[in-house]
Design an enzyme around this catalytic site. Structure first.
Site, PDB file in Angstrom:
ATOM      1  N   THR A   1       2.818  -3.605  -1.595  1.00 23.37           N
ATOM      2  CA  THR A   1       1.646  -3.796  -0.734  1.00 23.37           C
ATOM      3  C   THR A   1       1.565  -5.149  -0.164  1.00 23.37           C
ATOM      4  OG1 THR A   1      -0.795  -3.431  -1.038  1.00 23.37           O
ATOM      5  CG2 THR A   1       0.261  -4.483  -2.957  1.00 23.37           C
TER       6      THR A   1
ATOM      7  N   CYS B   1      -8.270  -8.969  -1.715  1.00 26.20           N
ATOM      8  CA  CYS B   1      -7.875  -7.662  -2.509  1.00 26.20           C
ATOM      9  C   CYS B   1      -7.195  -8.093  -3.606  1.00 26.20           C
ATOM     10  CB  CYS B   1      -7.148  -6.852  -1.576  1.00 26.20           C
ATOM     11  SG  CYS B   1      -8.253  -5.992  -0.370  1.00 26.20           S
TER      12      CYS B   1
ATOM     13  N   HIS C   1      -4.116  -0.713  -4.556  1.00 25.09           N
ATOM     14  CA  HIS C   1      -4.545  -1.997  -3.586  1.00 25.09           C
ATOM     15  C   HIS C   1      -6.001  -1.901  -3.474  1.00 25.09           C
ATOM     16  CE1 HIS C   1      -3.753  -4.407   0.413  1.00 25.09           C
ATOM     17  NE2 HIS C   1      -5.152  -4.555  -0.030  1.00 25.09           N
TER      18      HIS C   1
END
Lengths: 203, 170
Positions: free
Chosen positions: B35, B41, B58
C-alpha cells in the site's frame, strides 16, 4: 456523483478563469511565460487515488475553502519536488539543483501558493458572486498520495469518491511543472453548479 | 540500452504479482501486498506464522458510524473484518501478529484540531486489544508519508519506505 455535460463544461470554464488568474500571478513572479492546460475534472473513487497520485515527492500548499461556506473543501498548489527547487532557485537567484529545501524555500513556496490560490479564488468569486476564501496555508513536502489522502480524510462530508478539478501550469523556460487542484465538498460543488446553471439560464 | 528493472521487494521471485491495496481496500492470502502513500491513514497487517498467511488493509477513518459499504475504510469495521477473514482460513487470534504504520499528520495547521492520524492509531490499538491480537510493531505518527510492503510468504516481513527514499523493516 455524475455531472452532466453542461455542468462539466460550466465547471471547466470556472476552473479556466480561476487558473488563468493564478497563471498570471505565477508568470509575474517568475518573469516568464506560463502555459496552462485545459482544466480536467476527475471523479475518483478513493481506492483508486493511487493511480492519480503516487509516492513521488511533491510540495503541496493546501488551503481550506472558507467564506460563504465555512468548510467548503480544499484547494491546493501542487508542484513536484524538482520543480519546486527550480522555481525557488529562479525566484531567489540560486542555481544548485541537488539540495534540500530550506526554510527560505518553504516560505517562498507558501507565498507563491498563497498568491496563486488567492488569485484563483478572487476570480471565481467575481464570476459566481459567491465568496470562497482561502484559510491560512499549510505546506507539506512529502509523498503526494500521503498528503492528498490526509486532506480527503478530514473532509466534512463522508464520501467514497472525490471530485478534483485540476489545471496544469507549466513554465518551459525554467522547466517548472505545477498544478492547481480544487477538491470541493459535495455540498459546495452542488452550490457552485447551481450558481453556474443560474448564470447560464439568465444570460 | 539500459533496461528498466522493476524493483521487487527483497528480490522475491517475480512469479507472484504484488497486490496494490488502495484506500479502504483489503486483501487476504500469502502473496506480496503493498500500500502506498499512507498519511493519516493506517496500513494494518496481520500475519499468522503457523499458516504463513496474512491480511492487509488500508484504513482511512476511526469510526464507521454504522456504515457497512466499505468495511476496510474504518478501524472499527476493518479489524473485525480481517480477524474474521483469517479465522475462516483457520487462523487463531492468539497466533496472529499485527503491525501498523501511518497515522501521520501531514499538514500541521489543519492536523492539530482534527488529528485523524492519532485517532486512527489509538483506535487500532484498542480494537486489537479487544480481539486479543498482539501488536508486534508500529511505525506511526510524525509528519511523514509511508509506503508499506507485506510479504506473508517471507515470514510476514513488513517493510516501510519513506519519501526521502529511506526504508526500514518493521
Amino acid at each position: 456523483m455524475k455531472l452532466s455535460t453542461v455542468q462539466a463544461d460550466a465547471i471547466q470554464e470556472l476552473g479556466n478563469i480561476g487558473a488563468a488568474h493564478a497563471a498570471t500571478t505565477l508568470s509575474q513572479m517568475l518573469g516568464s511565460t506560463i502555459e496552462m492546460s485545459v482544466p480536467a475534472i476527475k471523479v475518483i473513487d478513493l481506492s483508486q487515488l493511487g493511480k492519480y497520485m503516487g509516492e513521488e515527492s511533491a510540495a503541496m500548499v493546501a488551503f481550506e475553502l472558507q467564506g460563504d461556506i465555512p468548510h467548503g473543501g480544499y484547494i491546493l498548489f501542487y508542484i513536484t519536488r524538482e520543480s519546486a527547487v527550480r522555481m525557488t532557485n529562479t525566484m531567489l537567484g540560486m542555481t544548485e539543483i541537488n539540495r534540500p529545501l530550506s526554510e527560505m524555500d518553504q516560505s517562498a513556496l507558501l507565498e507563491v501558493g498563497n498568491i496563486m490560490v488567492s488569485a484563483f479564488l478572487d476570480a471565481t468569486a467575481e464570476l459566481l458572486g459567491f465568496v470562497m476564501l482561502p484559510s491560512p496555508p499549510a505546506l507539506t513536502i512529502d509523498m503526494a498520495h500521503a498528503a492528498m489522502q490526509s486532506l480527503i480524510a478530514q473532509m466534512q462530508e463522508e464520501t467514497n469518491e472525490v471530485l478534483l478539478f485540476s489545471t496544469e501550469l507549466t513554465c518551459e523556460e525554467y522547466k517548472i511543472d505545477s498544478d492547481i487542484i480544487m477538491m470541493p465538498e459535495r455540498s459546495t460543488l452542488v452550490k457552485i453548479i447551481a450558481l453556474l446553471e443560474n448564470m447560464v439560464n439568465t444570460s | 540500452m539500459i533496461k528498466a528493472v522493476p524493483v521487487m521487494p527483497d528480490h522475491q521471485p517475480q512469479n507472484e504479482q504484488t497486490a496494490m491495496i488502495g484506500i479502504g481496500e483489503y486483501r487476504v492470502g500469502s502473496f506480496p501486498m503493498m500500500t502506498i502513500g499512507l498519511g493519516s491513514c493506517i496500513g494494518l497487517t496481520m500475519y499468522d506464522p503457523n499458516l504463513k498467511l496474512g491480511a492487509m488493509v488500508h484504513i482511512m477513518l476511526p469510526e464507521s458510524a454504522g456504515r457497512m459499504d466499505r468495511p476496510g475504510k474504518y478501524v472499527d469495521t476493518a479489524v473485525p473484518l480481517l480477524v474474521n477473514e483469517l479465522a475462516a482460513l483457520g487462523c487463531k487470534n492468539r497466533s496472529i501478529v499485527a503491525k501498523i504504520a501511518g497515522g501521520a499528520c501531514m499538514f500541521e495547521y489543519f492536523g492539530t484540531n482534527l488529528n485523524i492520524g492519532e485517532r486512527n492509531t489509538e483506535k487500532v490499538r484498542i480494537l486489537l486489544k479487544e480481539h486479543h491480537i498482539q501488536l508486534a510493531a508500529e511505525d506511526v505518527g510524525g509528519k511523514v508519508g509511508r509506503s508499506v510492503t507485506f510479504l506473508p510468504a517471507n515470514d510476514g516481513k513488513v517493510s516501510i519506505r519513506r519519501a526521502d527514499g529511506t526504508s526500514s523493516n518493521l
